[in-house]
Design a protein around this motif. Structure first.
Motif, PDB file in Angstrom:
ATOM      1  N   PRO A 284      -1.226  -8.041  39.256  1.00  0.00           N
ATOM      2  CA  PRO A 284       0.155  -8.539  39.129  1.00  0.00           C
ATOM      3  C   PRO A 284       1.113  -7.483  38.570  1.00  0.00           C
ATOM      4  O   PRO A 284       2.244  -7.376  39.008  1.00  0.00           O
ATOM      5  N   THR A 285       0.653  -6.721  37.576  1.00  0.00           N
ATOM      6  CA  THR A 285       1.460  -5.592  37.094  1.00  0.00           C
ATOM      7  C   THR A 285       0.895  -4.345  37.764  1.00  0.00           C
ATOM      8  O   THR A 285      -0.273  -4.026  37.591  1.00  0.00           O
ATOM      9  N   GLN A 286       1.718  -3.676  38.536  1.00  0.00           N
ATOM     10  CA  GLN A 286       1.213  -2.542  39.320  1.00  0.00           C
ATOM     11  C   GLN A 286       1.442  -1.210  38.613  1.00  0.00           C
ATOM     12  O   GLN A 286       0.891  -0.198  39.004  1.00  0.00           O
ATOM     13  N   MET A 287       2.285  -1.217  37.602  1.00  0.00           N
ATOM     14  CA  MET A 287       2.619   0.077  36.991  1.00  0.00           C
ATOM     15  C   MET A 287       3.001  -0.086  35.526  1.00  0.00           C
ATOM     16  O   MET A 287       3.700  -1.044  35.180  1.00  0.00           O
ATOM     17  N   VAL A 288       2.522   0.807  34.667  1.00  0.00           N
ATOM     18  CA  VAL A 288       3.071   0.883  33.309  1.00  0.00           C
ATOM     19  C   VAL A 288       3.443   2.338  33.029  1.00  0.00           C
ATOM     20  O   VAL A 288       2.848   3.256  33.599  1.00  0.00           O
ATOM     21  N   ALA A 289       4.418   2.499  32.162  1.00  0.00           N
ATOM     22  CA  ALA A 289       4.961   3.852  31.943  1.00  0.00           C
ATOM     23  C   ALA A 289       4.617   4.375  30.549  1.00  0.00           C
ATOM     24  O   ALA A 289       4.458   3.602  29.608  1.00  0.00           O
ATOM     25  N   GLY A 306       7.946  15.383  26.797  1.00  0.00           N
ATOM     26  CA  GLY A 306       9.095  14.699  27.407  1.00  0.00           C
ATOM     27  C   GLY A 306       8.825  14.209  28.817  1.00  0.00           C
ATOM     28  O   GLY A 306       9.617  13.452  29.376  1.00  0.00           O
ATOM     29  N   ALA A 307       7.667  14.609  29.396  1.00  0.00           N
ATOM     30  CA  ALA A 307       7.387  14.184  30.777  1.00  0.00           C
ATOM     31  C   ALA A 307       7.113  12.688  30.826  1.00  0.00           C
ATOM     32  O   ALA A 307       6.549  12.104  29.900  1.00  0.00           O
ATOM     33  N   GLN A 308       7.513  12.104  31.935  1.00  0.00           N
ATOM     34  CA  GLN A 308       7.313  10.666  32.137  1.00  0.00           C
ATOM     35  C   GLN A 308       6.040  10.474  32.964  1.00  0.00           C
ATOM     36  O   GLN A 308       5.827  11.207  33.928  1.00  0.00           O
ATOM     37  N   LEU A 309       5.230   9.489  32.570  1.00  0.00           N
ATOM     38  CA  LEU A 309       4.022   9.191  33.352  1.00  0.00           C
ATOM     39  C   LEU A 309       4.091   7.753  33.846  1.00  0.00           C
ATOM     40  O   LEU A 309       4.497   6.855  33.090  1.00  0.00           O
ATOM     41  N   TYR A 310       3.700   7.553  35.096  1.00  0.00           N
ATOM     42  CA  TYR A 310       3.649   6.209  35.659  1.00  0.00           C
ATOM     43  C   TYR A 310       2.205   5.921  36.050  1.00  0.00           C
ATOM     44  O   TYR A 310       1.689   6.537  36.986  1.00  0.00           O
ATOM     45  N   VAL A 311       1.563   5.019  35.304  1.00  0.00           N
ATOM     46  CA  VAL A 311       0.175   4.687  35.625  1.00  0.00           C
ATOM     47  C   VAL A 311       0.207   3.542  36.649  1.00  0.00           C
ATOM     48  O   VAL A 311       0.664   2.439  36.340  1.00  0.00           O
ATOM     49  N   LEU A 312      -0.253   3.839  37.853  1.00  0.00           N
ATOM     50  CA  LEU A 312      -0.211   2.850  38.942  1.00  0.00           C
ATOM     51  C   LEU A 312      -1.476   1.986  38.862  1.00  0.00           C
ATOM     52  O   LEU A 312      -2.519   2.324  39.437  1.00  0.00           O
ATOM     53  N   LEU A 313      -1.384   0.881  38.123  1.00  0.00           N
ATOM     54  CA  LEU A 313      -2.572   0.053  37.881  1.00  0.00           C
ATOM     55  C   LEU A 313      -3.178  -0.467  39.186  1.00  0.00           C
ATOM     56  O   LEU A 313      -4.391  -0.578  39.316  1.00  0.00           O
ATOM     57  N   GLY A 314      -2.316  -0.784  40.138  1.00  0.00           N
ATOM     58  CA  GLY A 314      -2.798  -1.282  41.430  1.00  0.00           C
ATOM     59  C   GLY A 314      -3.656  -0.241  42.145  1.00  0.00           C
ATOM     60  O   GLY A 314      -4.573  -0.581  42.895  1.00  0.00           O
ATOM     61  N   ILE A 385       8.234  -2.196  42.727  1.00  0.00           N
ATOM     62  CA  ILE A 385       7.182  -1.185  42.655  1.00  0.00           C
ATOM     63  C   ILE A 385       6.217  -1.500  41.516  1.00  0.00           C
ATOM     64  O   ILE A 385       5.017  -1.303  41.630  1.00  0.00           O
ATOM     65  N   GLY A 386       6.751  -2.027  40.441  1.00  0.00           N
ATOM     66  CA  GLY A 386       5.925  -2.245  39.248  1.00  0.00           C
ATOM     67  C   GLY A 386       5.157  -3.557  39.235  1.00  0.00           C
ATOM     68  O   GLY A 386       4.334  -3.780  38.339  1.00  0.00           O
ATOM     69  N   PHE A 387       5.422  -4.425  40.199  1.00  0.00           N
ATOM     70  CA  PHE A 387       4.789  -5.748  40.181  1.00  0.00           C
ATOM     71  C   PHE A 387       4.357  -6.135  41.589  1.00  0.00           C
ATOM     72  O   PHE A 387       5.038  -5.800  42.562  1.00  0.00           O
ATOM     73  N   ARG A 388       3.236  -6.827  41.696  1.00  0.00           N
ATOM     74  CA  ARG A 388       2.773  -7.326  42.993  1.00  0.00           C
ATOM     75  C   ARG A 388       3.122  -8.812  43.006  1.00  0.00           C
ATOM     76  O   ARG A 388       2.362  -9.658  42.501  1.00  0.00           O
ATOM     77  N   ALA A 389       4.286  -9.089  43.549  1.00  0.00           N
ATOM     78  CA  ALA A 389       4.847 -10.436  43.421  1.00  0.00           C
ATOM     79  C   ALA A 389       5.225 -10.987  44.787  1.00  0.00           C
ATOM     80  O   ALA A 389       6.030 -10.373  45.492  1.00  0.00           O
ATOM     81  N   LEU A 390       4.661 -12.124  45.143  1.00  0.00           N
ATOM     82  CA  LEU A 390       5.026 -12.756  46.407  1.00  0.00           C
ATOM     83  C   LEU A 390       6.415 -13.369  46.299  1.00  0.00           C
ATOM     84  O   LEU A 390       6.742 -13.980  45.278  1.00  0.00           O
ATOM     85  N   GLU A 391       7.196 -13.197  47.370  1.00  0.00           N
ATOM     86  CA  GLU A 391       8.505 -13.841  47.380  1.00  0.00           C
ATOM     87  C   GLU A 391       8.300 -15.342  47.519  1.00  0.00           C
ATOM     88  O   GLU A 391       8.896 -16.143  46.822  1.00  0.00           O
ATOM     89  N   SER A 392       7.422 -15.699  48.449  1.00  0.00           N
ATOM     90  CA  SER A 392       7.019 -17.099  48.594  1.00  0.00           C
ATOM     91  C   SER A 392       5.681 -17.110  49.312  1.00  0.00           C
ATOM     92  O   SER A 392       5.286 -16.108  49.915  1.00  0.00           O
ATOM     93  N   CYS A 393       4.972 -18.224  49.224  1.00  0.00           N
ATOM     94  CA  CYS A 393       3.681 -18.346  49.903  1.00  0.00           C
ATOM     95  C   CYS A 393       3.518 -19.807  50.336  1.00  0.00           C
ATOM     96  O   CYS A 393       2.932 -20.617  49.617  1.00  0.00           O
ATOM     97  N   PRO A 394       4.089 -20.132  51.518  1.00  0.00           N
ATOM     98  CA  PRO A 394       4.040 -21.529  51.954  1.00  0.00           C
ATOM     99  C   PRO A 394       2.641 -21.970  52.412  1.00  0.00           C
ATOM    100  O   PRO A 394       1.947 -21.209  53.088  1.00  0.00           O
ATOM    101  N   LEU A 395       2.270 -23.175  52.014  1.00  0.00           N
ATOM    102  CA  LEU A 395       0.947 -23.717  52.350  1.00  0.00           C
ATOM    103  C   LEU A 395       1.084 -25.133  52.869  1.00  0.00           C
ATOM    104  O   LEU A 395       1.986 -25.873  52.454  1.00  0.00           O
ATOM    105  N   TYR A 396       0.145 -25.511  53.761  1.00  0.00           N
ATOM    106  CA  TYR A 396      -0.022 -26.929  54.058  1.00  0.00           C
ATOM    107  C   TYR A 396      -1.005 -27.451  53.029  1.00  0.00           C
ATOM    108  O   TYR A 396      -2.097 -26.900  52.866  1.00  0.00           O
ATOM    109  N   PHE A 397      -0.603 -28.485  52.339  1.00  0.00           N
ATOM    110  CA  PHE A 397      -1.466 -28.999  51.265  1.00  0.00           C
ATOM    111  C   PHE A 397      -1.430 -30.521  51.276  1.00  0.00           C
ATOM    112  O   PHE A 397      -0.377 -31.132  51.307  1.00  0.00           O
ATOM    113  N   GLU A 398      -2.609 -31.092  51.287  1.00  0.00           N
ATOM    114  CA  GLU A 398      -2.657 -32.558  51.185  1.00  0.00           C
ATOM    115  C   GLU A 398      -3.801 -32.953  50.288  1.00  0.00           C
ATOM    116  O   GLU A 398      -4.856 -32.306  50.293  1.00  0.00           O
ATOM    117  N   HIS A 399      -3.588 -34.007  49.533  1.00  0.00           N
ATOM    118  CA  HIS A 399      -4.720 -34.589  48.806  1.00  0.00           C
ATOM    119  C   HIS A 399      -4.438 -36.050  48.553  1.00  0.00           C
ATOM    120  O   HIS A 399      -3.294 -36.493  48.565  1.00  0.00           O
TER     121      HIS A 399
END
Ligand code: HEM
Length: 401
Positions: A284-289, A306-314, A385-399
């Motif tokens: 879910p978190t793809q990057m920390v700095a 002073g250099a910036q580092l981006y750790v790409l967790l994904g 870039i920093g997060f793996r986030a779905l905009e939406s995820c539609p499902l057929y669901f019944e119970h």
């Protein structure tokens, strides 16, 4: 240095990258597990190797957390003022002090006390959704669950949880590398609203304390008023967006990997493995700095003060040097030592809570569903870039209720 990689600034910005970032991560790692380059306008070291990431996280004297906004920033003052008091952007003594005060509430044992509330909420949400026969996992299920739970822990009235989504989304945008001037202005505006909201809630709780985290923190002498405010905001945001992503990504990954879904249905004890594998496979978190506070050598690379580092967790979580068959979603994977919650002194405070929420949400969803199917072949991912986030995820669901 880079030979056949297009300028990362272009690759990162492409629609293909947001749908599937992993081919680019592979390319970067093949060049170097610590790749020097730039994404958008941010030059720095992009870390895709697992061992390199651990080495960086371990060396907290040199690699420190910094606020994304420089202290001199005037334009986004409200946002900066909140950020500057958050434990996430503090180091050494102040970080330890704040983490000690807040961390107590999020120990695994404490979190178990919320399990019945989480179960009850999941059942309520699914019963409500079932009447519609179709749902968006993100907005109808994961989001209300995560916000109701963090609201319960903090002691925020249930009716106010609706507002959290806008705040969380806005804030995330301000710390993502895709941020634009408009995102920052919007974030600054929202920070003011959120600040006011928590200021009055804290004032109410000072008058009439209740059995919740905010009331307990008010009693602590070691936390300033500004830090208390910033902690509330941090918990709402941190405890929210990422958990929504974990639940949604777990449902999507299972539905996209039928053999794994069948395995979990057959043997529900795999639920823990399924959540851990989602954390690794679609972190879910793809990057920390981090920022280097002095010159240092890592793996033969000279990193300057002073250099910036981006750790790409994904990327780190799919490093073949650490994980066999890293691109396979395997809920029975053993020794899954992913870094989805970070590592070391800033390790996620909410890991136990996120795990319980996701386990309960996915398990109950599978138990209750008579029908559960993706309503679209290719759900869309948010342009972050920093997060793996779905905009939406539609499902057929019944119970049957
Ligand atoms: C820190 C991920 C859920 C609160 C972190 C860090 C990561 C992370 C990677 C480390 C940041 C760094 O090293 O710079 C996640 C993921 C979650 C999640 C993937 C869900 C799946 C939560 C929840 C809460 C929370 C539910 C609280 C309710 C925090 C806090 C920090 C943090 C307060 C800062 C800790 C510190 O600076 O010492 N999280 N988080 N997170 N997380 Fe989470």
């Amino acid at each position: 240095m880079a030979t056949n990689i297009q300028q990362p600034s272009h690759v990162f910005a492409s629609a293909a990258f947001f749908q599937n970032p992993y081919p680019l991560y592979e390319q970067l790692r093949a060049e170097s597990p610590i790749y020097k380059g730039s994404a958008f306008k941010y030059p720095g070291w992009y870390v895709t190797g697992y061992d390199e990431a651990v080495a960086i996280f371990k060396n907290k004297a040199v690699f420190q957390n910094r606020m994304p906004l420089p202290e001199t920033t005037k334009r986004y003052e409200r946002l900066r003022k909140l950020q500057q008091e958050m434990m996430l952007f503090k180091n050494a003594y102040d970080h330890k002090r704040l983490r000690g005060l807040v961390g107590k509430a999020f120990h695994a044992q404490m979190i178990e006390e919320y399990r019945p509330y989480i179960e009850e909420t999941v059942h309520e949400l699914l019963d409500e959704i079932s009447r519609k026969k179709q749902m968006d996992v993100v907005m109808d299920f994961a989001f209300p669950l995560a916000s109701l739970v963090i609201a319960k822990i903090l002691g925020v009235p249930r009716k106010d949880q609706e507002r959290f989504r806008a705040w969380a989304m806005c804030f995330i945008q301000t710390i993502d590398l895709t941020r634009s001037r408009e995102d920052m202005m919007q974030g600054n505006k929202q920070a003011a609203l959120l600040g006011h909201y928590f200021q009055s809630l804290i004032a109410e709780k000072r008058q009439t304390p209740q059995d919740d985290l905010i009331s307990r923190l008010i009693d602590e002498e070691e936390i300033s008023d500004e830090e208390l405010l910033a902690t509330c905001v941090l918990l709402v945001i941190a405890g929210h967006e990422t958990t929504v992503n974990l639940i949604s990504n777990a449902v999507l990954s299972l539905l996209q990997h039928e053999s794994q879904l069948l395995l979990l249905k057959k043997d529900p004890t795999f639920i823990r493995g399924a959540i851990e594998e989602t954390l690794r496979f679609e972190s879910p978190t793809q990057m920390v700095a981090r920022v280097a506070v002095s010159d240092i050598e890592v793996n033969g690379n000279h990193i300057k003060e002073g250099a910036q580092l981006y750790v790409l967790l994904g990327a780190v979580n799919r490093d073949p040097a650490k994980f066999s068959e890293p691109h396979q979603f395997d809920i029975a994977r053993t020794s899954n030592h992913h870094l989805a919650f970070g590592y070391g002194s800033h390790f996620c405070i909410g890991a136990a809570l996120a795990r319980v929420e996701a386990e309960v949400a996915v398990q109950v969803l599978l138990e209750k569903a008579d029908q559960l199917e993706l309503a679209t072949a290719e759900p869309r991912w948010r342009r972050l870039i920093g997060f793996r986030a779905l905009e939406s995820c539609p499902l057929y669901f019944e119970h049957t209720i």
